[in-house]
Structures are given as structure tokens and as C-alpha cells.
Design an enzyme around this catalytic site. Structure first.
Site, PDB file in Angstrom:
ATOM      1  N   THR A 103      -7.711 -41.320  28.400  1.00 41.56           N
ATOM      2  CA  THR A 103      -8.038 -40.175  29.261  1.00 41.56           C
ATOM      3  C   THR A 103      -7.220 -40.266  30.546  1.00 41.56           C
ATOM      4  O   THR A 103      -6.931 -41.362  31.026  1.00 41.56           O
ATOM      5  CB  THR A 103      -9.551 -40.203  29.579  1.00 41.56           C
ATOM      6  OG1 THR A 103     -10.259 -40.008  28.355  1.00 41.56           O
ATOM      7  CG2 THR A 103      -9.942 -39.102  30.562  1.00 41.56           C
TER       8      THR A 103
ATOM      9  N   THR B 155      -1.644 -39.449  32.372  1.00 43.18           N
ATOM     10  CA  THR B 155      -0.632 -40.131  31.556  1.00 43.18           C
ATOM     11  C   THR B 155      -1.016 -40.052  30.074  1.00 43.18           C
ATOM     12  O   THR B 155      -0.175 -39.785  29.215  1.00 43.18           O
ATOM     13  CB  THR B 155      -0.474 -41.602  31.995  1.00 43.18           C
ATOM     14  OG1 THR B 155      -0.532 -41.682  33.418  1.00 43.18           O
ATOM     15  CG2 THR B 155       0.848 -42.170  31.516  1.00 43.18           C
TER      16      THR B 155
ATOM     17  N   GLY C 209      -4.009 -44.762  29.736  1.00 48.55           N
ATOM     18  CA  GLY C 209      -3.449 -45.018  31.063  1.00 48.55           C
ATOM     19  C   GLY C 209      -4.241 -46.101  31.769  1.00 48.55           C
ATOM     20  O   GLY C 209      -5.159 -46.702  31.202  1.00 48.55           O
TER      21      GLY C 209
ATOM     22  N   ASP D  49      -5.328 -47.463  36.133  1.00 44.64           N
ATOM     23  CA  ASP D  49      -5.184 -47.274  37.586  1.00 44.64           C
ATOM     24  C   ASP D  49      -4.441 -48.435  38.225  1.00 44.64           C
ATOM     25  O   ASP D  49      -3.717 -48.250  39.192  1.00 44.64           O
ATOM     26  CB  ASP D  49      -6.569 -47.086  38.214  1.00 44.64           C
ATOM     27  CG  ASP D  49      -7.255 -45.865  37.634  1.00 44.64           C
ATOM     28  OD1 ASP D  49      -6.705 -44.767  37.789  1.00 44.64           O
ATOM     29  OD2 ASP D  49      -8.298 -46.028  36.978  1.00 44.64           O
TER      30      ASP D  49
ATOM     31  N   GLY E  29     -10.846 -46.185  35.016  1.00 46.97           N
ATOM     32  CA  GLY E  29     -12.033 -45.403  35.362  1.00 46.97           C
ATOM     33  C   GLY E  29     -11.804 -44.420  36.488  1.00 46.97           C
ATOM     34  O   GLY E  29     -12.739 -43.768  36.939  1.00 46.97           O
ATOM     35  N   GLY E  30     -10.528 -44.299  36.931  1.00 43.30           N
ATOM     36  CA  GLY E  30     -10.221 -43.293  37.945  1.00 43.30           C
ATOM     37  C   GLY E  30     -10.623 -41.899  37.477  1.00 43.30           C
ATOM     38  O   GLY E  30     -10.975 -41.041  38.284  1.00 43.30           O
TER      39      GLY E  30
ATOM     40  N   GLU F 293     -13.635 -45.560  27.132  1.00 42.41           N
ATOM     41  CA  GLU F 293     -12.304 -46.175  26.991  1.00 42.41           C
ATOM     42  C   GLU F 293     -12.416 -47.649  26.601  1.00 42.41           C
ATOM     43  O   GLU F 293     -11.650 -48.138  25.772  1.00 42.41           O
ATOM     44  CB  GLU F 293     -11.526 -46.031  28.306  1.00 42.41           C
ATOM     45  CG  GLU F 293     -11.101 -44.597  28.577  1.00 42.41           C
ATOM     46  CD  GLU F 293     -10.562 -44.360  29.982  1.00 42.41           C
ATOM     47  OE1 GLU F 293      -9.899 -43.339  30.183  1.00 42.41           O
ATOM     48  OE2 GLU F 293     -10.817 -45.182  30.886  1.00 42.41           O
TER      49      GLU F 293
HETATM   50  C1  5RP Z   1      -9.630 -42.598  33.179  1.00 44.43           C
HETATM   51  C2  5RP Z   1      -8.665 -43.698  33.366  1.00 44.43           C
HETATM   52  C3  5RP Z   1      -7.229 -43.324  33.470  1.00 44.43           C
HETATM   53  O1  5RP Z   1      -6.527 -43.939  32.449  1.00 44.43           O
HETATM   54  C4  5RP Z   1      -6.707 -43.792  34.793  1.00 44.43           C
HETATM   55  O2  5RP Z   1      -7.501 -43.214  35.815  1.00 44.43           O
HETATM   56  C5  5RP Z   1      -5.241 -43.382  35.000  1.00 44.43           C
HETATM   57  O3  5RP Z   1      -5.156 -41.999  35.081  1.00 44.43           O
HETATM   58  P1  5RP Z   1      -3.764 -41.272  35.327  1.00 44.43           P
HETATM   59  O4  5RP Z   1      -2.943 -41.474  34.107  1.00 44.43           O
HETATM   60  O5  5RP Z   1      -4.141 -39.807  35.545  1.00 44.43           O
HETATM   61  O6  5RP Z   1      -3.151 -41.876  36.562  1.00 44.43           O
HETATM   62  O7  5RP Z   1      -8.984 -44.856  33.412  1.00 44.43           O
HETATM   63  O8  5RP Z   1     -10.952 -43.078  33.203  1.00 44.43           O
END
Ligand code: 5RP
Length: 262
Positions: A33, A36, A90, A92, A103-104, A111
Site C-alpha cells: 500500500t 510506491t 513500499g 517509510d 505504516g505511513g 502489510e
Molecule cells: C503504508 C506503508 C507504505 O508502504 C509507506 O507509508 C510508504 O508509502 P509511500 O510509498 O507512499 O512513500 O507502509 O502503510
């Protein structure tokens, strides 16, 4: 058309495209999620629709499920798939041992379940996600809404004896209301600044009543694909101890960008 993509989007795209090449016909694939991971889903959708790739996929959020179906990927539940060949997601933050903060996007519970039900987890990220030590990115912790303030107080008290530099936590908001995960839980973001012992912290946080899951992924990621804005990619495998370097072209991706350019 591709010139309108920012360097960071180009970096995410090339990481996703390189990871999509690791997916083989007939595989069961966990789909992460975030922005990316969304590139990855688009790349896989392109391979399914134009190259005859046959896969079944388990998304890690309702958002990813919608996108995967939109681009023609067959979506099943984890219980239907039972076990996955690979999960691509992806992150963070990624440290030198390929431990992660995730978890961003508030989806780290699904996940983590999906990644640990896979033979291999591949993380795709732009170079800004690579860090020496985890913790500058606030650590997401999913908590039950019932008694969440008590859980928050217990977490902050527990952090006193942990090797971290900050102890403040905030309830993640969405507009004027608490952000809710796909499971209907809240997210506390822990502003730790630096995590000295991520393995210990991951174990301790999950012992606190009301905590459902934290965003530390320890010894789960096998491979990280780092993308750069000029098309370079680096594939690092922690089990093999290998680092491969490559450069991808953007031109091939035009058809994936069209709906983003509207
Ligand atoms: C979602 C996540 C994402 O993988 C993480 O936040 C990176 O996101 P992005 O690819 O938009 O930077 O852990 O829960």
C-alpha cells in the site's frame, strides 16, 4: 509526458518496474500500500494486460484492492491464496539490515500479515527512505479505539525504559476525526527520533494491551529495490549478500502515466 513526473516519482516508478520484473507467471503476489506500491500495481497490471502475465494477488488495503482490480489484476483474499510467493511493498524507512518502519499509510497490520505469509518480501523505495538508524519517521502503532488513551499512556510510560530519543505520541487524524485503519482501529504515531534497539521495541510494544500491531518490520524484508530520479536502480538482497545495479528507461512507461497526467 514523462518530463512532468517529479524526480521522486521517477525514482518510485523505476523501483517498482524493476521489482515487477521479479514476478513470474503463475505467482501468488502480495501487493503493498502507498504511492510506491501503487506504481508496482500499475506495472503489474500492464504486464497482465499486455504481456499475458498470469498472477493472483492479495492486496494489503482496500485502496490497493480497488487499484489492482482497476488495472486487471485478479484479486483474492489471503485465506484463499493461503501462502504467497512474494510480497512487494513500499516503506517509510529502511535501515542497513533491511529492517523497516512501515505504516505511513496506516496499513501496516495487513502489510505485516501478508509479508510474513510470503516466501519473500521485496521493498521498493526511493533513495530518501534509506537511513542509518530507524526512528526519524514517526513509528505508527495501531491501537483498539476502546480505551485508546489508556493504551497511549501505557505506551509512553513503556518508552521511558526503551532506547529511544523521544516519547511523544499523537493520534493520527483524518480531517476532524481520528484516522481509521481498514480494520476500524486508530493509529498512534510515536515521535521517537531515534530507535536504538528496534527489535526489542517491536516486541515490547506488542505486549501492551490495546496495541494491535506496530510498524517495525524486523527480519521480514529480504530484498530492497532502491530507485533514483535518473532511472538508476539498486537491488540489495540480504540473504544472498548481493547488490545489483541497473538503469531503466522511462519511455516504456508512457502508457502507465496517461491517467496521472489528466
Ligand atoms: C503504508 C506503508 C507504505 O508502504 C509507506 O507509508 C510508504 O508509502 P509511500 O510509498 O507512499 O512513500 O507502509 O502503510
Amino acid at each position: 509526458m514523462t518530463g512532468e513526473l517529479s524526480p521522486i516519482d521517477k525514482a518510485k516508478f523505476v523501483a517498482a518496474k524493476r521489482a515487477a520484473e521479479m514476478v513470474e507467471d503463475g505467482m501468488r503476489v502480495g501487493l503493498g500500500t502507498g504511492s510506491t506500491a501503487a506504481w508496482l500495481v500499475r506495472c503489474l497490471g500492464d504486464l497482465v494486460q499486455n504481456e499475458g502475465l498470469r498472477i493472483i494477488a492479495v492486496p494489503t488495503s482496500s485502496r490497493t484492492a480497488v487499484l489492482a482490480r482497476d488495472v486487471g489484476i485478479k484479486v483474492v483474499s489471503l485465506d484463499e491464496a493461503k501462502w504467497l510467493d512474494v510480497t512487494i511493498d513500499g516503506a517509510d524507512e529502511v535501515d542497513p539490515d533491511l529492517n523497516l518502519i512501515k505504516g505511513g499509510g496506516g496499513a501496516h497490520l495487513q502489510e505485516k500479515i501478508v509479508a510474513t505469509a510470503s516466501d519473500r518480501m521485496v521493498v521498493i523505495a526511493d533513495a530518501s527512505k534509506m537511513v542509518d538508524t530507524l526512528g526519524a519517521f514517526p513509528l505508527p502503532v495501531e491501537v483498539l479505539p476502546f480505551g485508546w488513551q489508556s493504551s497511549q499512556a501505557l505506551i509512553e510510560e513503556t518508552l521511558v525504559s526503551m532506547d529511544v530519543m523521544g516519547r511523544r505520541s499523537t493520534l493520527r487524524m483524518n480531517g476532524g476525526a481520528p484516522f481509521m485503519s481498514d480494520e476500524g482501529n486508530y493509529i498512534l504515531d510515536l515521535h521517537l527520533k531515534r530507535i536504538g534497539n528496534a527489535r526489542q521495541l517491536a516486541l515490547v510494544l506488542n505486549q501492551i494491551p490495546g496495541v494491535i500491531e506496530n510498524g517495525l518490520f524486523i527480519d521480514i524484508c529480504d530484498t530492497v529495490v532502491t530507485g533514483y530520479g535518473d532511472g538508476r536502480v539498486e537491488v540489495r538482497d540480504i540473504n544472498e549478500g548481493t547488490v545489483e545495479k541497473d538503469k531503466l528507461e522511462f519511455a516504456e512507461a508512457d502508457n502507465l502515466f496517461t491517467d496521472l497526467m489528466d
